[in-house]
Design a protein around this motif. Structure first.
Motif, PDB file in Angstrom:
ATOM      1  N   GLY A  88       0.725  -1.218  -0.045  1.00  5.43           N
ATOM      2  CA  GLY A  88       0.119  -0.061  -0.093  1.00  5.43           C
ATOM      3  C   GLY A  88       0.720   1.270   0.056  1.00  5.43           C
ATOM      4  O   GLY A  88       0.544   2.349  -0.706  1.00  5.43           O
ATOM      5  N   THR A  89       1.988   1.085   0.792  1.00  8.81           N
ATOM      6  CA  THR A  89       2.733   2.296   0.829  1.00  8.81           C
ATOM      7  C   THR A  89       3.477   2.752  -0.502  1.00  8.81           C
ATOM      8  O   THR A  89       3.411   3.811  -0.889  1.00  8.81           O
ATOM      9  CB  THR A  89       3.969   2.383   1.924  1.00  8.81           C
ATOM     10  N   GLY A  90       3.796   1.436  -1.259  1.00 10.43           N
ATOM     11  CA  GLY A  90       4.449   1.584  -2.458  1.00 10.43           C
ATOM     12  C   GLY A  90       3.452   1.856  -3.505  1.00 10.43           C
ATOM     13  O   GLY A  90       3.807   2.839  -4.380  1.00 10.43           O
ATOM     14  N   ILE A  91       2.320   1.444  -3.586  1.00 12.37           N
ATOM     15  CA  ILE A  91       1.251   2.083  -4.346  1.00 12.37           C
ATOM     16  C   ILE A  91       1.117   3.659  -4.146  1.00 12.37           C
ATOM     17  O   ILE A  91       0.780   4.115  -5.450  1.00 12.37           O
ATOM     18  CB  ILE A  91      -0.064   1.305  -4.296  1.00 12.37           C
ATOM     19  N   GLY A  92       0.860   4.064  -3.144  1.00  9.73           N
ATOM     20  CA  GLY A  92       0.728   5.516  -2.736  1.00  9.73           C
ATOM     21  C   GLY A  92       2.015   6.331  -3.205  1.00  9.73           C
ATOM     22  O   GLY A  92       1.742   7.338  -4.062  1.00  9.73           O
ATOM     23  N   LEU A  93       3.191   5.917  -3.215  1.00 13.37           N
ATOM     24  CA  LEU A  93       4.394   6.509  -3.624  1.00 13.37           C
ATOM     25  C   LEU A  93       4.556   6.497  -5.193  1.00 13.37           C
ATOM     26  O   LEU A  93       4.805   7.469  -5.699  1.00 13.37           O
ATOM     27  CB  LEU A  93       5.712   5.997  -2.955  1.00 13.37           C
ATOM     28  N   PHE A  94       4.093   5.313  -5.682  1.00 16.00           N
ATOM     29  CA  PHE A  94       4.065   5.539  -7.276  1.00 16.00           C
ATOM     30  C   PHE A  94       2.976   6.313  -7.783  1.00 16.00           C
ATOM     31  O   PHE A  94       3.159   7.019  -8.753  1.00 16.00           O
ATOM     32  CB  PHE A  94       3.692   4.059  -7.695  1.00 16.00           C
ATOM     33  N   ALA A  95       1.707   6.494  -7.021  1.00 12.15           N
ATOM     34  CA  ALA A  95       0.884   7.468  -7.517  1.00 12.15           C
ATOM     35  C   ALA A  95       1.137   8.605  -7.354  1.00 12.15           C
ATOM     36  O   ALA A  95       0.722   9.468  -8.207  1.00 12.15           O
ATOM     37  CB  ALA A  95      -0.523   7.195  -6.538  1.00 12.15           C
ATOM     38  N   GLY A  96       1.841   8.969  -6.318  1.00  9.09           N
ATOM     39  CA  GLY A  96       2.395  10.533  -6.099  1.00  9.09           C
ATOM     40  C   GLY A  96       3.534  10.686  -7.386  1.00  9.09           C
ATOM     41  O   GLY A  96       3.268  11.712  -7.909  1.00  9.09           O
ATOM     42  N   ALA A  97       4.282   9.786  -7.584  1.00  9.97           N
ATOM     43  CA  ALA A  97       5.500   9.923  -8.629  1.00  9.97           C
ATOM     44  C   ALA A  97       4.386  10.078 -10.214  1.00  9.97           C
ATOM     45  O   ALA A  97       4.990  11.033 -10.938  1.00  9.97           O
ATOM     46  CB  ALA A  97       6.031   8.604  -8.620  1.00  9.97           C
ATOM     47  N   ALA A  98       3.470   9.331 -10.271  1.00  9.97           N
ATOM     48  CA  ALA A  98       2.941   9.602 -11.547  1.00  9.97           C
ATOM     49  C   ALA A  98       2.163  10.744 -11.511  1.00  9.97           C
ATOM     50  O   ALA A  98       2.163  11.527 -12.759  1.00  9.97           O
ATOM     51  CB  ALA A  98       1.478   8.305 -11.560  1.00  9.97           C
ATOM     52  N   PHE A  99       1.454  11.385 -10.560  1.00  6.51           N
ATOM     53  CA  PHE A  99       0.948  12.767 -10.534  1.00  6.51           C
ATOM     54  C   PHE A  99       1.831  13.810 -10.847  1.00  6.51           C
ATOM     55  O   PHE A  99       1.823  14.529 -11.681  1.00  6.51           O
ATOM     56  CB  PHE A  99       0.135  13.035  -9.042  1.00  6.51           C
ATOM     57  N   LEU A 100       3.076  13.755 -10.251  1.00 11.31           N
ATOM     58  CA  LEU A 100       4.415  14.693 -10.663  1.00 11.31           C
ATOM     59  C   LEU A 100       4.782  14.279 -11.760  1.00 11.31           C
ATOM     60  O   LEU A 100       4.890  15.383 -12.517  1.00 11.31           O
ATOM     61  CB  LEU A 100       5.333  14.477  -9.505  1.00 11.31           C
ATOM     62  N   GLY A 101       4.754  13.316 -12.430  1.00 12.78           N
ATOM     63  CA  GLY A 101       5.166  12.880 -13.889  1.00 12.78           C
ATOM     64  C   GLY A 101       4.110  13.556 -14.898  1.00 12.78           C
ATOM     65  O   GLY A 101       4.518  14.405 -15.807  1.00 12.78           O
ATOM     66  N   VAL A 102       2.882  13.664 -14.408  1.00 12.28           N
ATOM     67  CA  VAL A 102       1.742  14.294 -15.368  1.00 12.28           C
ATOM     68  C   VAL A 102       1.981  16.006 -15.396  1.00 12.28           C
ATOM     69  O   VAL A 102       1.935  16.612 -16.400  1.00 12.28           O
ATOM     70  CB  VAL A 102       0.401  13.936 -14.823  1.00 12.28           C
ATOM     71  N   LEU A 103       2.321  16.359 -14.144  1.00 15.24           N
ATOM     72  CA  LEU A 103       2.554  17.794 -14.106  1.00 15.24           C
ATOM     73  C   LEU A 103       3.642  18.122 -14.679  1.00 15.24           C
ATOM     74  O   LEU A 103       3.695  19.026 -15.502  1.00 15.24           O
ATOM     75  CB  LEU A 103       2.706  18.209 -12.461  1.00 15.24           C
ATOM     76  N   ALA A 104       4.974  17.220 -14.719  1.00 12.98           N
ATOM     77  CA  ALA A 104       6.094  17.733 -15.706  1.00 12.98           C
ATOM     78  C   ALA A 104       5.752  17.433 -17.056  1.00 12.98           C
ATOM     79  O   ALA A 104       6.293  18.535 -17.883  1.00 12.98           O
ATOM     80  CB  ALA A 104       7.208  16.662 -15.167  1.00 12.98           C
ATOM     81  N   ILE A 105       4.855  16.501 -17.563  1.00 16.81           N
ATOM     82  CA  ILE A 105       4.547  16.567 -18.920  1.00 16.81           C
ATOM     83  C   ILE A 105       4.021  17.698 -19.453  1.00 16.81           C
ATOM     84  O   ILE A 105       3.939  18.483 -20.487  1.00 16.81           O
ATOM     85  CB  ILE A 105       4.009  15.282 -19.253  1.00 16.81           C
ATOM     86  N   ILE A 106       3.080  18.333 -18.617  1.00 12.58           N
ATOM     87  CA  ILE A 106       2.240  19.395 -18.793  1.00 12.58           C
ATOM     88  C   ILE A 106       3.179  20.739 -18.893  1.00 12.58           C
ATOM     89  O   ILE A 106       3.188  21.331 -19.797  1.00 12.58           O
ATOM     90  CB  ILE A 106       1.279  19.988 -17.834  1.00 12.58           C
ATOM     91  N   MET A 107       4.204  20.949 -18.150  1.00 13.37           N
ATOM     92  CA  MET A 107       5.081  21.889 -17.961  1.00 13.37           C
ATOM     93  C   MET A 107       6.168  21.727 -19.093  1.00 13.37           C
ATOM     94  O   MET A 107       6.341  22.912 -19.940  1.00 13.37           O
ATOM     95  CB  MET A 107       5.996  22.123 -16.994  1.00 13.37           C
ATOM     96  N   LEU A 108       6.393  20.510 -19.589  1.00  8.57           N
ATOM     97  CA  LEU A 108       7.352  20.376 -20.745  1.00  8.57           C
ATOM     98  C   LEU A 108       6.466  20.872 -21.747  1.00  8.57           C
ATOM     99  O   LEU A 108       7.046  21.421 -22.890  1.00  8.57           O
ATOM    100  CB  LEU A 108       7.705  18.870 -20.691  1.00  8.57           C
ATOM    101  N   SER A 109       5.239  20.497 -22.247  1.00 14.78           N
ATOM    102  CA  SER A 109       4.400  20.940 -23.309  1.00 14.78           C
ATOM    103  C   SER A 109       4.210  22.382 -23.746  1.00 14.78           C
ATOM    104  O   SER A 109       4.403  22.764 -24.657  1.00 14.78           O
ATOM    105  CB  SER A 109       3.000  20.352 -23.112  1.00 14.78           C
ATOM    106  N   VAL A 110       4.216  23.131 -22.315  1.00 14.68           N
ATOM    107  CA  VAL A 110       4.035  24.667 -22.445  1.00 14.68           C
ATOM    108  C   VAL A 110       5.424  24.828 -22.975  1.00 14.68           C
ATOM    109  O   VAL A 110       5.270  25.915 -23.739  1.00 14.68           O
ATOM    110  CB  VAL A 110       3.558  24.899 -21.220  1.00 14.68           C
ATOM    111  N   ALA A 111       6.544  24.553 -22.402  1.00 15.95           N
ATOM    112  CA  ALA A 111       7.838  24.982 -22.752  1.00 15.95           C
ATOM    113  C   ALA A 111       8.078  24.927 -24.363  1.00 15.95           C
ATOM    114  O   ALA A 111       8.526  25.550 -24.902  1.00 15.95           O
ATOM    115  CB  ALA A 111       8.854  24.256 -21.695  1.00 15.95           C
ATOM    116  N   ILE A 112       7.647  23.527 -24.779  1.00 17.21           N
ATOM    117  CA  ILE A 112       7.965  23.355 -26.018  1.00 17.21           C
ATOM    118  C   ILE A 112       6.969  24.139 -26.967  1.00 17.21           C
ATOM    119  O   ILE A 112       7.668  24.639 -27.771  1.00 17.21           O
ATOM    120  CB  ILE A 112       7.622  21.732 -26.391  1.00 17.21           C
ATOM    121  N   ALA A 113       6.021  24.485 -26.640  1.00 11.68           N
ATOM    122  CA  ALA A 113       5.031  25.572 -27.275  1.00 11.68           C
ATOM    123  C   ALA A 113       5.708  26.717 -27.482  1.00 11.68           C
ATOM    124  O   ALA A 113       5.740  27.289 -28.487  1.00 11.68           O
ATOM    125  CB  ALA A 113       3.591  25.413 -26.883  1.00 11.68           C
TER     126      ALA A 113
END
Length: 132
Positions: A47-72
């Motif tokens: 459960g702890t591992g799944i929670g940490l993976f979920a947090g990492a995935a959320f931050l990854g999505v935020l990073a992709i959004i920021m990268l998209s804006v930077a590329i644009a």
């Protein structure tokens, strides 16, 4: 010669069977308790591992959004209107998504049933009957 009764200290077959079944029952219940305690620890870590993976995935999505804006914005430095730059980034993501879906579909089509395990499973009843 007098007949001396022999003390019967040897356990009977019925007693041995009863003792064996009691011991097996105790062993099985202790094994179940051990498995439960091990599972509790594993579930907690899982459960702890799944929670940490979920947090990492959320931050990854935020990073992709920021990268998209930077590329644009980087594309807008070429002189294109900013709206066109965002559409180009959007189209790029659509192409990547289509490629991933295509590869994923090919992989899913390769999934097959575990035929060897199924065949061995069908042989188990015959083996118990002595027709192996």
């Amino acid at each position: 010669m007098a007949h001396i009764p022999v003390k019967d200290t040897e356990p009977t077959i019925g007693g041995l069977v009863m003792d064996a079944s009691r011991d097996i029952s105790t062993l099985i219940s202790k094994e179940i308790e051990l498995a439960k305690s091990e599972l509790k620890v594993s579930i907690k870590h899982g459960g702890t591992g799944i929670g940490l993976f979920a947090g990492a995935a959320f931050l990854g999505v935020l990073a992709i959004i920021m990268l998209s804006v930077a590329i644009a914005y980087f594309l807008s430095m070429t002189g294109l209107h900013l709206a066109w730059c965002f559409l180009i980034v959007f189209a790029l993501y659509l192409l990547i998504a289509a490629g991933l879906a295509f590869v994923g579909l090919k992989q899913v089509k390769q999934v097959k049933a575990p035929e060897r395990a199924i065949n061995q499973g069908k042989e188990i009843p015959a083996a118990f009957k002595g027709r192996a």
